[in-house]
Design an enzyme around this catalytic site. Structure first.
Site, PDB file in Angstrom:
ATOM      1  N   SER A 382       0.748  -1.213  -0.019  1.00 21.85           N
ATOM      2  CA  SER A 382       0.057  -0.012   0.198  1.00 21.85           C
ATOM      3  C   SER A 382       0.849   1.380   0.075  1.00 21.85           C
ATOM      4  CB  SER A 382      -1.019  -0.002   1.186  1.00 21.85           C
ATOM      5  OG  SER A 382      -1.695  -1.304   1.163  1.00 21.85           O
ATOM      6  N   LYS A 407      -0.931  -4.054  -3.506  1.00 23.25           N
ATOM      7  CA  LYS A 407      -2.088  -3.544  -3.401  1.00 23.25           C
ATOM      8  C   LYS A 407      -2.201  -2.081  -3.614  1.00 23.25           C
ATOM      9  CE  LYS A 407      -5.420  -2.369   0.124  1.00 23.25           C
ATOM     10  NZ  LYS A 407      -5.496  -1.035   0.247  1.00 23.25           N
TER      11      LYS A 407
END
Length: 468
Positions: A382, A407
């Site tokens: 992320s 992600k």
């Protein structure tokens, strides 16, 4: 209703050009956009989470009275009276029904959800789901929570999920200001921007001191904030736990200006660990920095580490992002800026709301220009991947280790009226080289630690991105 949003980039557990009006189950209507802080990438702090936490004493200082008297009733236009009356109504606590909690969660998805994978969501099917769910009464709050869980699970998105009040309260480490407010940059009538409070912790320090949603922040400790970003002002608000900060605010759109003394209440812990690693006598020293997560203290503490390591003689830097699962998107962006040249691309974002569709570029000179290694593994995710790809694609660092988690989605966290919450996927990002890493991750340049001479050579032959 209190709906509070934070932009996160977290793996699954082990926000306003349009202003839709939300009509709650009990029939009362309120402006959803004003009650939800969806700023993920709009103002520099769109990502400070504001949530319920233990109260701290936060009183208006007797030494800092209102800076100007409230305007007389004759000086207020009818529109200002209407606005202020609405604001007063919105801040009055109200009991919420079980059906109201379910509809609140439904409306958040309806306004913000970005279907990035299985294409199970459409306005028509989602409206039908609400009609089916609310066709009969919901007898208990537990039943309401179960319905929300099933409703979110039907989207087929592992990142969109329900949070119990206890789970929601544990996210207090993402409060960027330490006083329990979230700031958003809002266009003003003169073509500039002003900073408004678009979310605050109920009974938190700022709320207890008298700050309300919709207030405009004018100054912090006597420093005029005009022209400053939300992230910059949030940094001004930060300070040691239980110390005080004076915030000058204008109440509502037409209300008085007032200075309030507020006691800070920090929950976050430093996620930064650093040390200087000296090589043999003929080799330069290396500044090692480990960053565990992107919370409210990450950028400030990383800046301290970088400056101290430079003062100690570091000629190279290692940024360890292994096992860093992410956190606040904006903090990741601000940390990437510490290494990049002005104009370098950090990331591209995409979302249903126009505020998510933009290119994010570095706008300050770098704090460090020395060669950098970024350590990554399969739990680098992320916000960590935003930083890693930004440094890599702009030829500022080599990546060492394992393929990252993969992600590329952004979530916002919304508080529901009963203290529970929902996490909703609202956007996605791609790397400066326009690579969609979601589900794929980033392949590092080296699996094992290279020599610094190899790092310098790799970076010198790295193809530069064209910006502009």
């Amino acid at each position: 209703m209190r709906a509070i949003s934070l932009a996160l980039t977290l793996p699954p557990p082990s926000q306003t050009a349009k202003n839709p009006i939300l009509c709650k189950f009990n029939g009362s209507c309120i402006n959803w956009a004003e009650k939800t802080v969806v700023g993920v990438l709009s103002g520099a702090l769109s990502f400070g989470l504001l949530l319920s936490s233990p109260c701290s004493i936060a009183l208006q200082s007797p030494l800092s009275p209102s800076l100007s008297p409230p305007p007389s009733s004759t000086s207020l236009s009818e529109s200002c009276r209407d606005i202020e009356q609405e604001e007063k109504v919105e801040t009055v606590p109200e009991l919420v029904s079980n059906e109201g909690i379910v509809e609140e969660a439904w409306q958040i998805v309806n306004d913000s959800f970005l279907d990035t994978g299985r294409h199970r969501w459409s306005p028509e099917t989602w409206l039908k789901k609400k009609e089916d769910i609310l066709s009969s009464s919901i007898q208990t709050r537990s039943k309401a929570h179960q319905i929300i869980k099933r409703m979110l699970a039907s989207l087929g998105d592992p990142y969109t999920r329900f949070l119990t009040p206890d789970e929601f309260s544990k996210m207090a480490r993402y409060d960027m200001t330490g006083v329990g407010i979230n700031l958003r940059e809002v266009p003003d009538e003169n073509g500039g921007v002003k900073l408004k409070v678009l979310g605050l912790i109920l009974d938190g320090p700022a709320h207890s001191a008298g700050i309300r949603q919709g207030d405009e922040v004018l100054a912090v400790n006597g420093v005029d904030v005009q022209g400053k970003s939300a992230f910059e002002v949030s940094s001004l608000l930060q300070g040691p736990n239980e110390t005080f900060v004076i915030i000058q605010v204008k109440h509502g759109n037409c209300g008085p200006v007032e200075s309030l003394e507020i006691q800070r209440q920090l929950v976050a812990r430093t996620p930064v660990f650093y040390r200087l690693e000296k090589q043999d006598n003929n080799s330069p020293s290396v500044g090692y920095m480990r960053l565990k997560e992107f919370n409210a203290l990450a950028r400030k503490d990383l800046v301290i580490a970088m400056k101290r390591l430079q003062d100690m003689g570091a000629s190279y830097f290692v940024l360890d992002l292994r096992d860093n699962l992410g956190g606040l998107v904006q903090v990741g962006i601000e940390i990437a800026k510490l290494f990049l040249n002005e104009g370098d691309m950090i990331t591209y974002t995409v979302g249903r709301d126009p505020q998510f569709q933009k290119a994010i570029v570095a706008d300050i000179p770098p704090l460090v220009t020395a060669p950098v290694m970024v350590l990554v593994n399969d739990r680098t995710a992320s916000a960590s991947e935003i930083v890693a790809s930004a440094l890599h694609d702009n030829c500022r660092a080599v990546l060492v280790g394992e393929r990252t988690y993969g992600k590329g989605l952004i979530q916002s966290v919304f508080e529901l009226d009963d203290g529970s919450g929902v996490v909703v996927t609202v956007g996605k990002y791609v790397t400066p080289q326009h690579k969609d890493i979601n589900g794929y991750g980033i392949v590092p340049d080296y699996q094992n630690l290279p020599a610094w001479s190899d790092v310098r050579q790799h970076l010198s032959y790295c193809p530069k991105l064209q910006h502009g």
